[in-house]
Design a protein around this motif. Structure first.
Motif, PDB file in Angstrom:
ATOM      1  N   GLY A 163       0.815  -1.208   0.000  1.00  0.00           N
ATOM      2  CA  GLY A 163       0.000   0.000   0.000  1.00  0.00           C
ATOM      3  C   GLY A 163       0.847   1.256   0.000  1.00  0.00           C
ATOM      4  N   VAL A 164       1.932   1.261   0.803  1.00  0.00           N
ATOM      5  CA  VAL A 164       2.853   2.398   0.822  1.00  0.00           C
ATOM      6  C   VAL A 164       3.493   2.555  -0.561  1.00  0.00           C
ATOM      7  CG1 VAL A 164       4.995   3.321   1.809  1.00  0.00           C
ATOM      8  CG2 VAL A 164       3.275   2.276   3.308  1.00  0.00           C
ATOM      9  N   ARG A 165       3.896   1.448  -1.161  1.00  0.00           N
ATOM     10  CA  ARG A 165       4.490   1.490  -2.500  1.00  0.00           C
ATOM     11  C   ARG A 165       3.529   2.161  -3.501  1.00  0.00           C
ATOM     12  NH1 ARG A 165       8.569  -1.269  -3.560  1.00  0.00           N
ATOM     13  NH2 ARG A 165       8.028  -2.991  -2.164  1.00  0.00           N
ATOM     14  N   ARG A 166       2.263   1.767  -3.467  1.00  0.00           N
ATOM     15  CA  ARG A 166       1.270   2.348  -4.393  1.00  0.00           C
ATOM     16  C   ARG A 166       1.097   3.849  -4.144  1.00  0.00           C
ATOM     17  NH1 ARG A 166      -1.163  -2.606  -3.277  1.00  0.00           N
ATOM     18  NH2 ARG A 166      -2.559  -1.687  -1.722  1.00  0.00           N
ATOM     19  N   ILE A 167       1.083   4.238  -2.872  1.00  0.00           N
ATOM     20  CA  ILE A 167       0.935   5.657  -2.535  1.00  0.00           C
ATOM     21  C   ILE A 167       2.123   6.440  -3.075  1.00  0.00           C
ATOM     22  CG2 ILE A 167       0.987   7.319  -0.633  1.00  0.00           C
ATOM     23  CD1 ILE A 167      -0.632   5.214   1.000  1.00  0.00           C
ATOM     24  N   ILE A 168       3.329   5.966  -2.808  1.00  0.00           N
ATOM     25  CA  ILE A 168       4.555   6.686  -3.192  1.00  0.00           C
ATOM     26  C   ILE A 168       4.717   6.730  -4.708  1.00  0.00           C
ATOM     27  CG2 ILE A 168       7.085   6.650  -3.078  1.00  0.00           C
ATOM     28  CD1 ILE A 168       5.657   7.612  -0.491  1.00  0.00           C
ATOM     29  N   GLU A 169       4.390   5.628  -5.378  1.00  0.00           N
ATOM     30  CA  GLU A 169       4.551   5.590  -6.837  1.00  0.00           C
ATOM     31  C   GLU A 169       3.444   6.342  -7.560  1.00  0.00           C
ATOM     32  OE1 GLU A 169       5.071   1.448  -7.785  1.00  0.00           O
ATOM     33  OE2 GLU A 169       7.124   1.446  -6.977  1.00  0.00           O
ATOM     34  N   GLY A 170       2.357   6.652  -6.837  1.00  0.00           N
ATOM     35  CA  GLY A 170       1.274   7.436  -7.415  1.00  0.00           C
ATOM     36  C   GLY A 170       0.405   6.578  -8.249  1.00  0.00           C
TER      37      GLY A 170
END
Length: 159
Positions: free
Chosen positions: A152-159
């Motif tokens: 989830g953090v990855r998706r947030i950071i990658e946009g």
């Protein structure tokens, strides 16, 4: 390694250990915020000879330098001890909507339950980054949480 902690009334705390060469080393954490590194000579094991004095800021810098290579290793060890807990790394890509923005604006922990516990920026490690820490393209975020939370953090950071 065994570290002995000794209360020094009115002064602070002294931490003592024996290094690999058999020399006793002490670190005195003063109540005033300063630190002193001392060595104990073989001829008088009660006499600590000052080697180095550090301000609080200098001690923080030394701790970051010495701790940087081991921080990810320690988090990996922690995740082995706690079932369901994982550690991951998320790179901030140049096209991230969060590059140039404060960490807090991601609301990552609120949205995923995972915590960003460090930011690795080149050779520097920012442990326990504050919400105001501005993320930069290329930063590596050290994330602790469930596998789903890390993704989830990855998706947030990658946009």
């Amino acid at each position: 390694m065994d570290v002995n902690e000794v209360l020094l009334p009115g002064v602070g705390l002294r931490y003592e250990f024996t290094n690999a060469e058999g020399q006793r080393i002490g670190i005195i954490a003063r109540r005033s915020g300063g630190f002193e590194v001392v060595a104990y000579p073989d001829e008088d094991p009660d006499e600590g000879r000052p080697l180095l004095r550090l301000t609080r800021e200098e001690a923080d810098t030394v701790a970051e330098i010495l701790g940087a290579p081991r921080i990810a290793e320690r988090f990996a060890d922690l995740t082995k001890e706690v079932p369901g807990l994982a550690a991951g790394q998320v790179v901030v890509p140049p096209e991230s909507p969060h590059a140039g923005q404060p960490l807090g604006s991601t609301r990552a922990r609120t949205r995923t339950g995972a915590s960003i516990v460090a930011v690795v920026r080149g050779e520097d490690v920012i442990a326990s980054p504050a919400p105001a820490e501005v993320l930069r393209a290329g930063d590596v975020l050290v994330v602790i949480g469930t596998h789903e939370g890390i993704e989830g953090v990855r998706r947030i950071i990658e946009g």
